[in-house]
Design an enzyme around this catalytic site. Structure first.
Site, PDB file in Angstrom:
ATOM      1  N   GLU A  77      80.603  49.908  -4.734  1.00 24.80           N
ATOM      2  CA  GLU A  77      79.465  50.124  -4.007  1.00 24.80           C
ATOM      3  C   GLU A  77      79.474  49.702  -2.637  1.00 24.80           C
ATOM      4  O   GLU A  77      80.142  48.538  -2.294  1.00 24.80           O
ATOM      5  CB  GLU A  77      78.134  49.752  -4.483  1.00 24.80           C
ATOM      6  CG  GLU A  77      78.100  48.355  -4.645  1.00 24.80           C
ATOM      7  CD  GLU A  77      76.514  47.670  -5.379  1.00 24.80           C
ATOM      8  OE1 GLU A  77      75.565  48.508  -4.916  1.00 24.80           O
ATOM      9  OE2 GLU A  77      76.561  46.771  -5.960  1.00 24.80           O
TER      10      GLU A  77
ATOM     11  N   SER B  64      68.263  47.522  -4.672  1.00 24.80           N
ATOM     12  CA  SER B  64      68.676  48.053  -3.377  1.00 24.80           C
ATOM     13  C   SER B  64      67.603  47.441  -2.295  1.00 24.80           C
ATOM     14  O   SER B  64      67.481  46.267  -2.065  1.00 24.80           O
ATOM     15  CB  SER B  64      68.489  49.603  -3.367  1.00 24.80           C
ATOM     16  OG  SER B  64      69.197  50.130  -2.269  1.00 24.80           O
TER      17      SER B  64
END
Length: 279
Positions: free
Chosen positions: A215, A127
């Site tokens: 995502e 991330s």
């Protein structure tokens, strides 16, 4: 003590039931709850930064995600420990300063201090940790052997279309932007350290990118992979269908997470035919 979810479905329900809002300390507690019960982690201080230490052997630097606000060596312990065991190397996870108490660039500065203390190593980031990993290469290309980026943040210029959808259990555009404002303040989206996809990627080391189909940061991976490939980089991109952001962090509950970490471990330890042998 909070019981560990028994399978992927139970984990998904825990994520749905956990409110990720409130003050930073409340959000950190909620994020930690997703990984509970948290293990005890051996820590050492490297270059003034507390770091979680997993395994033994030559080091791997892992920069954890959590929007620069959340996360810790404890939340990433299962994944880091898995990679340590799979590679036979020591995985080091810095507990870098968090926003909003510590403003940018405290986070990459702390990561850089650890990297410089370790020397030339593979760097993993998930991330926003993927963003930090790319910043490490931009700042110290001589110290980054290869990169493994798990669902990295790479573009805040508005190119991503997947940021607009709501299929991701673990992330949404509003939350991601809120963390960015909390950490980066009034940022310039074209700054390469804010949007690494805008950087000159010439000379990027061998890079693996792991992502999933549902995502919101999927386009961040796809856009970066394309630009890296056009710059002549060796890129290994793998996308698992469905799932949610940060899925490799639960290798005990998500089979695809184990597969992603196995791929990462192999990539770290292999010697690419197109790159020189590495220690």
């Amino acid at each position: 003590m909070t019981d560990r979810p028994k399978d992927k479905a139970a984990l998904a329900q825990r994520i749905r039931d956990t409110e990720m809002d409130g003050a930073p300390d409340q959000m950190r507690a909620a994020f930690s709850h997703l990984f509970a019960p948290l293990p005890d982690v051996l820590t050492e201080t490297i270059a003034g930064v507390p770091c979680g230490m997993f395994g033994e052997g030559p080091p791997i630097l892992w920069l954890h995600g959590g929007g620069l606000v959340l996360g810790s060596p404890e939340t990433h312990a299962l994944a880091a420990g898995y990679v340590a065991q799979a590679t036979g190397r020591q995985v080091i996870v810095p507990d870098y300063p968090k926003a909003p108490e510590h403003k940018w660039p405290a986070q990459p500065d702390a990561a850089q201090a650890v990297l410089e203390a370790l020397g030339c190593v593979p760097v993993v980031g998930d991330s926003v940790g993927g963003q930090l990993a790319l910043i490490m290469w931009m700042r110290r290309p001589d110290l980054v052997q290869r990169l493994v980026l798990m669902s990295p943040n790479t573009d805040r210029t508005g190119l991503s279309e997947t940021r607009k959808r709501d299929a991701d259990l673990m992330n949404d555009h509003e939350g991601d932007e809120s963390f960015a404002r909390m950490a980066l303040g009034d940022y310039d989206p074209t700054d390469p350290e804010v949007s690494p996809a805008t950087a000159d990627l010439t000379g990027l080391p061998p890079t693996m990118i792991l992502a999933c189909g549902a995502e919101i940061l999927l386009d961040d991976s796809l856009i970066f992979a394309r630009r890296a490939a056009l710059a002549g980089a060796e890129v290994d991109l793998r996308v698992w269908p469905g799932l949610w952001h940060l899925f490799p962090l639960w290798p005990d509950l998500i089979p695809e997470g184990r597969a992603a970490l196995d791929a990462a471990a192999h990539y770290i330890t292999e010697v690419s035919p197109s790159s020189p042998a590495r220690a």
